[in-house]
Design an enzyme around this catalytic site. Sequence first.
Site, PDB file in Angstrom:
ATOM      1  N   LYS A 174      12.349  13.146  -2.275  1.00 47.08           N
ATOM      2  CA  LYS A 174      12.329  11.694  -2.031  1.00 47.08           C
ATOM      3  C   LYS A 174      12.058  10.957  -3.337  1.00 47.08           C
ATOM      4  O   LYS A 174      12.740   9.994  -3.679  1.00 47.08           O
ATOM      5  CB  LYS A 174      11.246  11.352  -1.036  1.00 47.08           C
ATOM      6  CG  LYS A 174      10.897   9.865  -0.948  1.00 47.08           C
ATOM      7  CD  LYS A 174       9.835   9.555   0.091  1.00 47.08           C
ATOM      8  CE  LYS A 174       8.444   9.748  -0.428  1.00 47.08           C
ATOM      9  NZ  LYS A 174       7.918   8.635  -1.215  1.00 47.08           N
ATOM     10  N   ASN A 175      11.058  11.429  -4.094  1.00 48.29           N
ATOM     11  CA  ASN A 175      10.617  10.681  -5.267  1.00 48.29           C
ATOM     12  C   ASN A 175      11.501  10.896  -6.487  1.00 48.29           C
ATOM     13  O   ASN A 175      11.267  10.315  -7.540  1.00 48.29           O
ATOM     14  CB  ASN A 175       9.154  11.010  -5.577  1.00 48.29           C
ATOM     15  CG  ASN A 175       8.231  10.450  -4.510  1.00 48.29           C
ATOM     16  OD1 ASN A 175       8.657   9.644  -3.678  1.00 48.29           O
ATOM     17  ND2 ASN A 175       6.997  10.898  -4.505  1.00 48.29           N
TER      18      ASN A 175
ATOM     19  N   CYS B  14      -0.725  -1.307   0.005  1.00 51.10           N
ATOM     20  CA  CYS B  14      -0.256  -0.459   1.110  1.00 51.10           C
ATOM     21  C   CYS B  14      -1.477   0.300   1.617  1.00 51.10           C
ATOM     22  O   CYS B  14      -2.600   0.099   1.150  1.00 51.10           O
ATOM     23  CB  CYS B  14       0.842   0.486   0.652  1.00 51.10           C
ATOM     24  SG  CYS B  14       0.213   1.890  -0.248  1.00 51.10           S
TER      25      CYS B  14
ATOM     26  N   ARG C  92      -2.330  -0.848  -5.308  1.00 46.18           N
ATOM     27  CA  ARG C  92      -1.098  -0.410  -5.986  1.00 46.18           C
ATOM     28  C   ARG C  92      -0.452  -1.532  -6.794  1.00 46.18           C
ATOM     29  O   ARG C  92       0.651  -1.990  -6.526  1.00 46.18           O
ATOM     30  CB  ARG C  92      -0.136   0.186  -4.960  1.00 46.18           C
ATOM     31  CG  ARG C  92      -0.804   1.336  -4.229  1.00 46.18           C
ATOM     32  CD  ARG C  92       0.101   2.122  -3.383  1.00 46.18           C
ATOM     33  NE  ARG C  92       0.997   2.957  -4.176  1.00 46.18           N
ATOM     34  CZ  ARG C  92       1.961   3.681  -3.627  1.00 46.18           C
ATOM     35  NH1 ARG C  92       2.131   3.641  -2.331  1.00 46.18           N
ATOM     36  NH2 ARG C  92       2.761   4.413  -4.362  1.00 46.18           N
TER      37      ARG C  92
ATOM     38  N   ASP D 232      -0.390  13.710  -3.695  1.00 48.46           N
ATOM     39  CA  ASP D 232       0.445  13.719  -2.483  1.00 48.46           C
ATOM     40  C   ASP D 232       0.222  14.969  -1.641  1.00 48.46           C
ATOM     41  O   ASP D 232       0.791  15.084  -0.560  1.00 48.46           O
ATOM     42  CB  ASP D 232       1.932  13.629  -2.849  1.00 48.46           C
ATOM     43  CG  ASP D 232       2.288  12.281  -3.427  1.00 48.46           C
ATOM     44  OD1 ASP D 232       3.395  12.125  -3.956  1.00 48.46           O
ATOM     45  OD2 ASP D 232       1.428  11.377  -3.375  1.00 48.46           O
TER      46      ASP D 232
ATOM     47  N   ARG E 205       9.301   8.676   6.712  1.00 49.20           N
ATOM     48  CA  ARG E 205       9.566   8.052   5.404  1.00 49.20           C
ATOM     49  C   ARG E 205       9.852   9.120   4.362  1.00 49.20           C
ATOM     50  O   ARG E 205      10.633   8.902   3.447  1.00 49.20           O
ATOM     51  CB  ARG E 205       8.342   7.244   4.944  1.00 49.20           C
ATOM     52  CG  ARG E 205       8.079   5.986   5.722  1.00 49.20           C
ATOM     53  CD  ARG E 205       7.057   5.124   5.020  1.00 49.20           C
ATOM     54  NE  ARG E 205       7.473   4.820   3.648  1.00 49.20           N
ATOM     55  CZ  ARG E 205       6.829   3.945   2.874  1.00 49.20           C
ATOM     56  NH1 ARG E 205       5.738   3.337   3.318  1.00 49.20           N
ATOM     57  NH2 ARG E 205       7.243   3.695   1.656  1.00 49.20           N
TER      58      ARG E 205
HETATM   59  C1  EPZ Z   1       4.421   7.589  -7.287  1.00 44.58           C
HETATM   60  O1  EPZ Z   1       3.893   6.357  -6.868  1.00 44.58           O
HETATM   61  C2  EPZ Z   1       4.914   8.279  -6.036  1.00 44.58           C
HETATM   62  N1  EPZ Z   1       5.974   7.477  -5.421  1.00 44.58           N
HETATM   63  C3  EPZ Z   1       3.751   8.450  -5.064  1.00 44.58           C
HETATM   64  O2  EPZ Z   1       4.243   9.165  -3.945  1.00 44.58           O
HETATM   65  C4  EPZ Z   1       2.668   9.283  -5.736  1.00 44.58           C
HETATM   66  O3  EPZ Z   1       1.551   9.392  -4.882  1.00 44.58           O
HETATM   67  C5  EPZ Z   1       2.244   8.615  -7.049  1.00 44.58           C
HETATM   68  O4  EPZ Z   1       3.396   8.398  -7.894  1.00 44.58           O
HETATM   69  C6  EPZ Z   1       1.249   9.459  -7.834  1.00 44.58           C
HETATM   70  O5  EPZ Z   1       1.801  10.712  -8.082  1.00 44.58           O
HETATM   71  C7  EPZ Z   1       7.222   7.532  -5.956  1.00 44.58           C
HETATM   72  O6  EPZ Z   1       7.481   8.225  -6.928  1.00 44.58           O
HETATM   73  C8  EPZ Z   1       8.262   6.707  -5.275  1.00 44.58           C
HETATM   74  P1  EPZ Z   1       1.520   5.498  -9.865  1.00 44.58           P
HETATM   75  P2  EPZ Z   1       3.548   5.235  -7.971  1.00 44.58           P
HETATM   76  O7  EPZ Z   1       2.109   4.296 -10.496  1.00 44.58           O
HETATM   77  O8  EPZ Z   1       4.430   5.368  -9.121  1.00 44.58           O
HETATM   78  C9  EPZ Z   1      -2.262   2.751 -10.634  1.00 44.58           C
HETATM   79  C10 EPZ Z   1       4.421   9.661  -1.701  1.00 44.58           C
HETATM   80  O9  EPZ Z   1       3.565  10.028  -0.913  1.00 44.58           O
HETATM   81  N2  EPZ Z   1      -1.316   1.801 -11.243  1.00 44.58           N
HETATM   82  O10 EPZ Z   1       1.680   6.820 -10.519  1.00 44.58           O
HETATM   83  O11 EPZ Z   1       3.511   3.939  -7.245  1.00 44.58           O
HETATM   84  C11 EPZ Z   1      -2.021   2.936  -9.138  1.00 44.58           C
HETATM   85  O12 EPZ Z   1      -2.679   1.928  -8.402  1.00 44.58           O
HETATM   86  C12 EPZ Z   1       4.157   8.540  -2.660  1.00 44.58           C
HETATM   87  O13 EPZ Z   1       5.556  10.201  -1.836  1.00 44.58           O
HETATM   88  C13 EPZ Z   1      -1.797   0.621 -11.774  1.00 44.58           C
HETATM   89  O14 EPZ Z   1      -2.999   0.346 -11.738  1.00 44.58           O
HETATM   90  O15 EPZ Z   1       2.080   5.632  -8.381  1.00 44.58           O
HETATM   91  C14 EPZ Z   1      -2.585   4.315  -8.873  1.00 44.58           C
HETATM   92  O16 EPZ Z   1      -3.983   4.209  -8.707  1.00 44.58           O
HETATM   93  C15 EPZ Z   1       2.825   7.873  -2.370  1.00 44.58           C
HETATM   94  N3  EPZ Z   1      -0.928  -0.265 -12.324  1.00 44.58           N
HETATM   95  C16 EPZ Z   1      -2.283   5.077 -10.181  1.00 44.58           C
HETATM   96  O17 EPZ Z   1      -2.029   4.062 -11.173  1.00 44.58           O
HETATM   97  C17 EPZ Z   1       0.420  -0.019 -12.387  1.00 44.58           C
HETATM   98  O18 EPZ Z   1       1.178  -0.857 -12.923  1.00 44.58           O
HETATM   99  C18 EPZ Z   1      -1.060   5.973 -10.106  1.00 44.58           C
HETATM  100  O19 EPZ Z   1      -0.021   5.199  -9.557  1.00 44.58           O
HETATM  101  C19 EPZ Z   1       0.900   1.198 -11.837  1.00 44.58           C
HETATM  102  C20 EPZ Z   1       0.015   2.094 -11.283  1.00 44.58           C
END
Ligand code: EPZ
Length: 418
Positions: A22-23, A117, A122, A305, A397
């Site tokens: 998916k990702n 969410c 996020r 995840d 999803r």
């Molecule tokens: C990706 O989400 C994945 N989704 C998530 O999978 C996964 O849990 C996550 O990476 C961590 O591995 C997709 O790839 C579509 P992050 P993402 O930006 O990119 C903070 C699933 O279950 N952050 O790596 O949205 C954020 O709040 C989903 O398949 C900021 O503060 O996650 C989090 O605490 C859920 N500011 C941490 O960084 C930003 O601008 C990591 O988030 C961006 C992120």
Amino acid sequence: MDRLLIRGGQPLCGSVTVSGAKNAALPAMVAVLLTSEELVLENIPSLRDVATIERLLQFMGVEPREGGSGSVCLSSRAVRRCEAPYDLVRTMRASVLVLGPLLARFGKARVSLPGGCAIGPRPINLHLAGLQRMGAEIEIVEGYVVAKAPRLIGTRFAFEQVSVTGTENLMMAATLAKGTTVLENAAREPEVGDLAHLLQKMGARIEGAGTSTITIEGVEDLAGTQHRIVPDRIEAATLAVAGAITQGDVLIQGCIPQHFEAVTTKLQEAGAAVAVEEGGLRVRMGTRPQAVDITTAPFPGFATDMQAQIMALMAIADGKSVITETVFENRFMHIPELVRMGADITFGGPTALVQGVPCLRGAPVMATDLRASASLVIAGLQARGETVLHRVYHLDRGYERLEAKLHSLGGEIQRVEG
Ligand code: EPZ
């Protein structure tokens, strides 16, 4: 709304093939915005999130063409709207991935802020900071990111926190920028590497994907190509944990074991036999698992995840395990539901204490988010009696026909529609 009925106690045995990731599918589909030519993407899973991104791209004017099974053919030749509306973005945060490509190719974008969410607020501040460093003018107007950039300029940008889609957004933006971009503290997830591979096949000049420092030399334009996306490491790891909790013997075919080594290492510590076999991974468990401690971390650490799923296994382990969630603020919503099934888990802040019990009990439970749903399915496969999982749309999803895959392994699980 659909429900899943699960009767626990059956060991899972046999072989199962994982779907595409998916990702990896989501950013790969968004990459079509970077070229006026057609992208043919294979091994795309049939998931709600994939349907959502397809609807968003179609809203912009991207034309999907039916490929064979699991193939998606997309062309952004006729894109006429550089917008991502709230009613689409709010259902899937990954929609913000369109920001970088829209700015890079069209010089403008109006994308709804994703909002929070179930697992946390996020924010996308790192995405926006990086694009501003590349010369984009960005303002927030009525809950929308309104951005414009006649031409993005290459820059050096260090992520203060590892961000998977943040890395993907800036990497895509940088492919058409003027000059060279260096992303530091970049995400190393396999899905980032797969996106880089796709972009390189389109003509992008990218070095270092899969490491913490990615260098992108901008080019004038990108071409269409064909690409098969990587298998889903989280689905594979979820199936491995399901095999372990039921003391079964499962061969997970089509996966790349190196993509979820942190999980399989923990399964081995808990007493499972894990071996690479016949193009996949074989997981066997003959006893009650030993308790192990887990702390989530960006790749190659233990994937956030997979935290909810491994917690279900630890809920019936021999001993006490400490599970610490370092990536998201609120990713313990599966705990109250596991407790209703007889688990002995307490938590405060980012840490959960899991005191293993010999057996869980089936109960009606509520899915709250994608991976919490998977955790409850895993728990139901072990629990004595019947578990009814409500709000299965969360599971849909990110898992393609999970109940069919588990049923094919001997799991007593069925979907009740409506
Ligand atoms: C990706 O989400 C994945 N989704 C998530 O999978 C996964 O849990 C996550 O990476 C961590 O591995 C997709 O790839 C579509 P992050 P993402 O930006 O990119 C903070 C699933 O279950 N952050 O790596 O949205 C954020 O709040 C989903 O398949 C900021 O503060 O996650 C989090 O605490 C859920 N500011 C941490 O960084 C930003 O601008 C990591 O988030 C961006 C992120």
